[in-house]
Design a protein around this motif. Structure first.
Motif, short mmCIF file in Angstrom:
data_model
loop_
_atom_site.label_atom_id
_atom_site.label_comp_id
_atom_site.label_asym_id
_atom_site.label_seq_id
_atom_site.Cartn_x
_atom_site.Cartn_y
_atom_site.Cartn_z
N PRO A 228 0.78 -1.24 0.00
CA PRO A 228 0.00 0.00 0.00
C PRO A 228 0.82 1.29 0.00
CG PRO A 228 -0.76 -1.50 1.71
CD PRO A 228 0.50 -2.06 1.15
N ILE A 229 2.11 1.25 0.39
CA ILE A 229 2.92 2.47 0.43
C ILE A 229 4.36 2.15 0.08
CG2 ILE A 229 3.28 2.28 2.92
CD1 ILE A 229 3.25 5.36 3.05
N ALA A 230 4.94 2.96 -0.81
CA ALA A 230 6.34 2.77 -1.21
C ALA A 230 6.99 4.14 -1.38
CB ALA A 230 6.41 1.99 -2.52
N PHE A 231 8.21 4.27 -0.90
CA PHE A 231 8.95 5.53 -0.95
C PHE A 231 10.07 5.42 -1.98
CE2 PHE A 231 7.32 4.87 3.31
CZ PHE A 231 6.72 6.07 3.60
N GLU A 232 10.29 6.53 -2.73
CA GLU A 232 11.35 6.56 -3.73
C GLU A 232 11.95 7.96 -3.75
OE1 GLU A 232 11.83 5.43 -8.45
OE2 GLU A 232 9.84 5.85 -7.67
N GLU A 233 13.27 8.06 -3.62
CA GLU A 233 13.94 9.35 -3.67
C GLU A 233 14.29 9.67 -5.12
OE1 GLU A 233 16.78 10.30 -0.48
OE2 GLU A 233 16.30 8.31 0.32
N LEU A 234 13.82 10.84 -5.59
CA LEU A 234 14.00 11.25 -6.99
C LEU A 234 14.48 12.70 -7.04
CD1 LEU A 234 10.66 9.78 -8.40
CD2 LEU A 234 12.94 8.81 -8.65
N LEU A 235 14.70 13.19 -8.27
CA LEU A 235 15.06 14.58 -8.49
C LEU A 235 13.99 15.24 -9.36
CD1 LEU A 235 18.87 14.24 -9.31
CD2 LEU A 235 17.84 14.93 -7.14
N THR A 236 13.70 16.51 -9.07
CA THR A 236 12.78 17.28 -9.90
C THR A 236 13.47 17.60 -11.23
OG1 THR A 236 13.56 19.46 -9.17
CG2 THR A 236 11.83 18.38 -7.82
N PRO A 237 12.73 18.14 -12.20
CA PRO A 237 13.37 18.53 -13.46
C PRO A 237 14.53 19.53 -13.27
CG PRO A 237 11.02 18.46 -13.75
CD PRO A 237 11.28 18.27 -12.28
N ARG A 238 14.49 20.32 -12.21
CA ARG A 238 15.57 21.27 -11.92
C ARG A 238 16.67 20.65 -11.05
NH1 ARG A 238 12.01 26.59 -10.31
NH2 ARG A 238 10.85 26.74 -12.26
N GLY A 239 16.59 19.34 -10.81
CA GLY A 239 17.63 18.64 -10.08
C GLY A 239 17.53 18.73 -8.57
N ARG A 240 16.36 19.05 -8.05
CA ARG A 240 16.17 19.15 -6.61
C ARG A 240 15.60 17.84 -6.07
NH1 ARG A 240 14.06 24.35 -8.56
NH2 ARG A 240 15.63 25.92 -8.04
N PRO A 241 16.13 17.35 -4.94
CA PRO A 241 15.66 16.07 -4.40
C PRO A 241 14.26 16.18 -3.78
CG PRO A 241 17.38 16.99 -2.99
CD PRO A 241 17.25 17.90 -4.17
N TYR A 242 13.48 15.12 -3.96
CA TYR A 242 12.18 14.98 -3.33
C TYR A 242 11.88 13.50 -3.15
CZ TYR A 242 9.78 13.66 -7.69
OH TYR A 242 9.35 12.99 -8.82
N VAL A 243 10.84 13.22 -2.38
CA VAL A 243 10.43 11.84 -2.14
C VAL A 243 9.08 11.61 -2.81
CG1 VAL A 243 9.92 10.10 -0.38
CG2 VAL A 243 11.65 11.85 0.08
N ARG A 244 9.03 10.59 -3.65
CA ARG A 244 7.75 10.20 -4.27
C ARG A 244 7.21 9.04 -3.46
NH1 ARG A 244 5.36 6.67 -7.95
NH2 ARG A 244 3.93 7.66 -9.44
N VAL A 245 5.96 9.20 -3.03
CA VAL A 245 5.31 8.18 -2.22
C VAL A 245 4.16 7.60 -3.04
CG1 VAL A 245 4.19 7.67 -0.01
CG2 VAL A 245 5.87 9.53 -0.15
N ALA A 246 4.26 6.33 -3.39
CA ALA A 246 3.20 5.65 -4.12
C ALA A 246 2.26 4.99 -3.11
CB ALA A 246 3.77 4.61 -5.06
#
Length: 123
Positions: free
Chosen positions: A2-20
């Motif tokens: 039900p929940i998964a975390f993934e560390e990614l970068l925005t198009p401008r190269g800034r880190p964020y966490v995507r939570v599915a």
């Protein structure tokens, strides 16, 4: 899952966490989310985007527990489900956290907003 975390970068190269998020989101998932983004968690004060699939259901215990997240970096949620939008809007009104949070219908718009929020200096 039900929940998964993934560390990614925005198009401008800034880190964020995507939570599915999918399926039944219960108290265990809410605790995992709060522990991850709360003080002392691995994603504390990191910007995030939750992507909630259609058909996802938040239990009442989960909705209540999510309100205890505390201070966070900018967060947004992407969902096409009217029921999920209503549940999240209710949680936001009860928590009073509307300034650093926003709902979107698609990921590109949410990511653009998140990227812009990250680029702003903290208040």
């Amino acid at each position: 899952m039900p929940i998964a975390f993934e560390e990614l970068l925005t198009p401008r190269g800034r880190p964020y966490v995507r939570v599915a998020v999918s399926g039944e989101f219960g108290l265990a998932e809410a605790r995992q989310f709060v522990d991850s983004f709360g003080k002392g968690g691995p994603y504390y004060m990191k910007p995030s985007m939750s992507v909630v699939l259609r058909g996802t259901e938040y239990t009442s215990e989960a909705r209540k527990h999510l309100q205890s997240t505390g201070e966070t970096a900018p967060m947004c949620t992407v969902t096409s489900s009217p029921l999920v939008r209503a549940a999240i809007n209710l949680m936001l009104r009860l928590s009073g956290r509307t300034g650093t949070f926003r709902l979107f219908g698609n990921e590109p718009e949410a990511l653009a907003w998140l990227d812009e929020q990250i680029s702003r200096p903290p208040p």
